[in-house]
Design a protein around this motif. Structure first.
Motif, PDB file in Angstrom:
ATOM      1  N   ALA A  34      -7.024   0.022  -0.442  1.00 46.28           N
ATOM      2  CA  ALA A  34      -6.303  -0.226   0.815  1.00 46.28           C
ATOM      3  C   ALA A  34      -7.150   0.198   2.009  1.00 46.28           C
ATOM      4  O   ALA A  34      -7.853   1.203   1.970  1.00 46.28           O
ATOM      5  CB  ALA A  34      -4.987   0.539   0.812  1.00 46.28           C
ATOM      6  N   LEU A  49       2.729  -0.564   3.423  1.00 48.42           N
ATOM      7  CA  LEU A  49       1.787  -1.018   2.391  1.00 48.42           C
ATOM      8  C   LEU A  49       2.480  -2.012   1.471  1.00 48.42           C
ATOM      9  O   LEU A  49       3.645  -1.821   1.091  1.00 48.42           O
ATOM     10  CB  LEU A  49       1.276   0.163   1.560  1.00 48.42           C
ATOM     11  N   VAL A  57      -4.257  -4.545  -1.791  1.00 51.06           N
ATOM     12  CA  VAL A  57      -3.185  -3.971  -0.966  1.00 51.06           C
ATOM     13  C   VAL A  57      -3.281  -4.563   0.438  1.00 51.06           C
ATOM     14  O   VAL A  57      -4.366  -4.671   1.014  1.00 51.06           O
ATOM     15  CB  VAL A  57      -3.307  -2.436  -0.886  1.00 51.06           C
TER      16      VAL A  57
END
Length: 171
Positions: A34, A49, A57
């Protein structure tokens, strides 16, 4: 996609949207791992998220409200440096909007003043026009009056000369 060691990195696609309400949304889609999102200047933001089945992500950060220009800073291990995208301040648009409104109101005001002055001028012109007509006929009327006086005098003399002696008036 680039590989470092045994783990594969997926670079996220970064987008930034800014609306007229002062809200900015920075999105780093489908990154592995991420991405990290921050704001300059630092302010009130909310981060969400979304994990995908392929292990990527999507990071969504919402910043509100904004009064100055702000920058979304996105960092990811696949990049050497962080990426940034800027939302310009909406204050310039507000100034243009207010300027346009003021210009429009001033335009309407000047049009109304112009119409008022035209009506005022036309009203005076109408009064002057009537007196001009009177002045145009006045010399003619006095000329007829003088002509009539002369004609009447000549007529009286002519009539009295042609009358029989008993009917002539004594002058």
């Amino acid at each position: 996609m680039s590989g470092f060691g045994t783990e594969a990195y997926y670079t996220p696609e970064v987008t930034l949207t800014c609306d007229s309400n002062g809200t900015a949304v920075c999105k780093a889609a489908a990154g592995k791992p991420a991405a990290q999102i921050s704001w300059d200047p630092n302010g009130d933001s909310r981060t969400e998220l979304e994990n995908h089945t392929d292990g990527t992500v999507t990071v969504l950060s919402i910043y509100r409200p904004r009064e100055t220009s702000i920058t979304c800073l996105v960092s990811h291990p696949a990049w050497n440096t962080s990426q940034s995208k800027e939302c310009p301040s909406d204050n310039g648009n507000m100034f243009l909007r207010h300027s346009a409104i003021c210009a429009g109101l001033l335009g309407i005001f000047f049009i109304l003043v112009f119409v008022f002055l035209c009506k005022l001028h036309c009203g005076r012109r109408g009064l002057v026009h009537d007196s001009n007509e009177q002045q145009e006929f006045e010399p003619y009327a006095s000329y007829l009056q003088k002509e009539n006086v002369i004609y009447n005098t000549v007529y009286e003399v002519t009539v009295s000369e042609n009358l029989p002696l008993g009917l002539q008036s004594a002058t």
